[in-house]
Design a protein around this motif. Structure first.
Motif, PDB file in Angstrom:
ATOM      1  N   ILE A  30       0.853  -1.187   0.000  1.00 56.54           N
ATOM      2  CA  ILE A  30       0.000   0.000   0.000  1.00 56.54           C
ATOM      3  C   ILE A  30       0.893   1.242   0.000  1.00 56.54           C
ATOM      4  O   ILE A  30       1.751   1.400   0.867  1.00 56.54           O
ATOM      5  N   TYR A  31       0.673   2.118  -0.984  1.00 58.70           N
ATOM      6  CA  TYR A  31       1.531   3.278  -1.166  1.00 58.70           C
ATOM      7  C   TYR A  31       0.696   4.548  -1.312  1.00 58.70           C
ATOM      8  O   TYR A  31      -0.475   4.508  -1.692  1.00 58.70           O
ATOM      9  N   LEU A  32       1.349   5.683  -1.046  1.00 61.55           N
ATOM     10  CA  LEU A  32       0.762   7.002  -1.281  1.00 61.55           C
ATOM     11  C   LEU A  32       1.465   7.627  -2.472  1.00 61.55           C
ATOM     12  O   LEU A  32       2.699   7.575  -2.568  1.00 61.55           O
ATOM     13  N   ALA A  33       0.694   8.201  -3.386  1.00 62.14           N
ATOM     14  CA  ALA A  33       1.270   8.845  -4.562  1.00 62.14           C
ATOM     15  C   ALA A  33       0.431  10.062  -4.917  1.00 62.14           C
ATOM     16  O   ALA A  33      -0.636  10.298  -4.338  1.00 62.14           O
ATOM     17  N   THR A  34       0.915  10.849  -5.851  1.00 62.15           N
ATOM     18  CA  THR A  34       0.117  11.933  -6.432  1.00 62.15           C
ATOM     19  C   THR A  34       0.072  11.727  -7.934  1.00 62.15           C
ATOM     20  O   THR A  34       0.973  11.134  -8.525  1.00 62.15           O
ATOM     21  N   VAL A  62      -2.226   3.768  -3.765  1.00 63.12           N
ATOM     22  CA  VAL A  62      -1.896   2.746  -4.752  1.00 63.12           C
ATOM     23  C   VAL A  62      -1.655   1.433  -4.012  1.00 63.12           C
ATOM     24  O   VAL A  62      -0.858   1.381  -3.075  1.00 63.12           O
ATOM     25  N   LYS A  63      -2.348   0.405  -4.441  1.00 68.30           N
ATOM     26  CA  LYS A  63      -2.281  -0.888  -3.766  1.00 68.30           C
ATOM     27  C   LYS A  63      -2.032  -1.977  -4.802  1.00 68.30           C
ATOM     28  O   LYS A  63      -2.613  -1.951  -5.890  1.00 68.30           O
ATOM     29  N   GLY A  93       1.269 -10.935 -14.328  1.00 67.42           N
ATOM     30  CA  GLY A  93       0.689 -12.187 -13.886  1.00 67.42           C
ATOM     31  C   GLY A  93      -0.676 -11.961 -13.262  1.00 67.42           C
ATOM     32  O   GLY A  93      -1.556 -11.347 -13.854  1.00 67.42           O
ATOM     33  N   ARG A  94      -0.853 -12.425 -12.029  1.00 68.62           N
ATOM     34  CA  ARG A  94      -2.123 -12.250 -11.314  1.00 68.62           C
ATOM     35  C   ARG A  94      -2.151 -10.959 -10.513  1.00 68.62           C
ATOM     36  O   ARG A  94      -3.134 -10.675  -9.832  1.00 68.62           O
ATOM     37  N   LEU A  95      -1.082 -10.179 -10.557  1.00 74.84           N
ATOM     38  CA  LEU A  95      -0.991  -8.967  -9.742  1.00 74.84           C
ATOM     39  C   LEU A  95      -1.749  -7.819 -10.397  1.00 74.84           C
ATOM     40  O   LEU A  95      -1.623  -7.577 -11.604  1.00 74.84           O
ATOM     41  N   HIS A  96      -2.538  -7.106  -9.580  1.00 72.68           N
ATOM     42  CA  HIS A  96      -3.273  -5.930 -10.038  1.00 72.68           C
ATOM     43  C   HIS A  96      -2.816  -4.685  -9.272  1.00 72.68           C
ATOM     44  O   HIS A  96      -2.469  -4.775  -8.097  1.00 72.68           O
ATOM     45  N   MET A  97      -2.828  -3.572  -9.957  1.00 78.15           N
ATOM     46  CA  MET A  97      -2.585  -2.284  -9.324  1.00 78.15           C
ATOM     47  C   MET A  97      -3.927  -1.578  -9.147  1.00 78.15           C
ATOM     48  O   MET A  97      -4.649  -1.353 -10.125  1.00 78.15           O
ATOM     49  N   VAL A  98      -4.274  -1.270  -7.909  1.00 77.29           N
ATOM     50  CA  VAL A  98      -5.523  -0.580  -7.589  1.00 77.29           C
ATOM     51  C   VAL A  98      -5.177   0.842  -7.172  1.00 77.29           C
ATOM     52  O   VAL A  98      -4.314   1.054  -6.314  1.00 77.29           O
ATOM     53  N   VAL A  99      -5.821   1.817  -7.788  1.00 75.47           N
ATOM     54  CA  VAL A  99      -5.565   3.225  -7.479  1.00 75.47           C
ATOM     55  C   VAL A  99      -6.879   3.876  -7.080  1.00 75.47           C
ATOM     56  O   VAL A  99      -7.845   3.851  -7.845  1.00 75.47           O
ATOM     57  N   MET A 100      -6.904   4.418  -5.882  1.00 66.03           N
ATOM     58  CA  MET A 100      -8.135   5.028  -5.371  1.00 66.03           C
ATOM     59  C   MET A 100      -7.854   6.365  -4.713  1.00 66.03           C
ATOM     60  O   MET A 100      -6.704   6.694  -4.386  1.00 66.03           O
ATOM     61  N   GLU A 101      -8.909   7.114  -4.530  1.00 71.38           N
ATOM     62  CA  GLU A 101      -8.851   8.390  -3.819  1.00 71.38           C
ATOM     63  C   GLU A 101      -8.287   8.206  -2.414  1.00 71.38           C
ATOM     64  O   GLU A 101      -8.569   7.214  -1.742  1.00 71.38           O
ATOM     65  N   ARG A 102      -7.478   9.168  -1.978  1.00 77.09           N
ATOM     66  CA  ARG A 102      -7.048   9.155  -0.588  1.00 77.09           C
ATOM     67  C   ARG A 102      -8.094   9.882   0.256  1.00 77.09           C
ATOM     68  O   ARG A 102      -8.409  11.042   0.004  1.00 77.09           O
TER      69      ARG A 102
END
Length: 223
Positions: A30-34, A62-63, A93-102
Motif C-alpha cells: 500500500i503506497y501514497l502517490a500523487t 496505490v495498492k 501475472g495475477r498482480l493488479h494495481m488498484v488506485v483510489m482516492e485518498r
C-alpha cells in the motif's frame, strides 16, 4: 494532442511512498502517490483535492494485490460509501494495481483501540454499504474495523453527526453462495461470525452477523 492514459499520468508523478505500517499492509503493498487531476473535455479538473498535494495534483492510494473486486468497489464509490476508484489494472501475472482516492480520516480500528465508541452515523453508513452490496448479490466478507474508514462530514443519509464511514478493502468481496473465503483467513480468531472459515462459502448472513458485532462498537441511536 491525445490525452494521456491513466498509467501515463500516474507514472509522471515520480515516486510511490510506502504508506503501509503493519506487516499485513506491507505484504499488500500500500503506497501514497500523487497524480495529475483528470480534466474533462468541457469541464473543470476532477478528482479529490488535498492540502498535502501540489497544485494540479491529487493524492491517491496505490495498492498491489492478486485479487480485487472492482465492481463492488464502484457500486459503493458511486454512493459515497467508498473512496473513488480511479483504476484497477493488471500489471504482472495475477498482480493488479488498484488506485483510489485518498480519504483523510482514521480507521474505526484506531477509535476502537482508544476504547471509544464510534458515532452512530458511522454504523448507519456501514449498514447502508452492506445493504447496497447485498442488493447486488455481493458479500463483503471482511467487515472488521481496519477496513472501515471514518472521515469528518455528513453521513450518506444526510445527517451530520461529525463523522461518516467508507469501506476501503475489497480484496475478499465475492458473490453470495458461490465465492469462497481465501485460504489466508485466520479462522482461529474469535472476531469472525459463525460459518466464516478458510475456503468456506461466502453468504450474506455472515456480513449481517459481522455488522451486529460492529454495532456494539458504536454509540446507541438517539432520536
Amino acid at each position: 494532442m491525445p490525452s494521456l492514459s491513466f498509467t501515463d499520468r500516474l507514472s509522471r508523478t515520480g515516486e510511490l511512498y510506502l504508506l503501509a505500517k503493519s506487516p499485513d499492509e506491507r505484504r499488500s503493498g500500500i503506497y501514497l502517490a500523487t497524480m495529475p487531476k483528470s480534466r474533462g473535455a468541457d469541464g473543470p479538473a476532477t478528482g479529490s483535492s488535498s492540502g498535502d498535494a501540489p497544485d494540479g495534483q491529487v493524492e491517491v492510494i496505490v495498492k498491489f494485490t492478486t485479487k480485487y473486486n472492482a465492481d463492488a468497489h464502484r457500486v459503493l464509490a458511486d454512493a459515497g460509501l467508498a473512496p473513488a476508484l480511479h483504476a484497477c489494472i493488471p500489471v504482472c501475472g495475477r498482480l493488479h494495481m488498484v488506485v483510489m482516492e485518498r480519504v483523510h480520516g482514521e480507521m474505526a480500528w484506531d477509535v476502537q483501540q482508544r476504547g471509544e465508541l464510534l458515532p452512530y452515523t458511522v454504523y448507519k453508513d456501514v449498514k447502508a454499504a452492506i445493504d447496497l452490496l447485498h442488493q447486488h448479490n455481493f458479500v463483503f466478507g471482511d467487515l472488521r474495523t481496519p477496513n472501515i474508514m471514518c472521515a469528518p462530514g455528513a453521513s450518506s443519509s444526510g445527517s451530520d453527526g461529525g463523522s461518516h464511514a467508507m469501506l476501503i478493502d475489497f480484496d475478499w468481496v465475492g458473490t453470495h453462495g458461490s465465492a469462497r473465503y481465501p485460504a489466508i483467513l485466520n479462522d482461529t480468531l474469535s472476531v469472525w461470525a459463525f460459518g466464516m472459515q478458510r475456503r468456506a462459502m461466502m453468504y450474506k448472513e455472515h456480513d449481517l452477523a459481522m455488522l451486529e458485532k460492529f454495532r456494539e462498537l458504536c454509540q446507541a441511536h438517539t432520536a
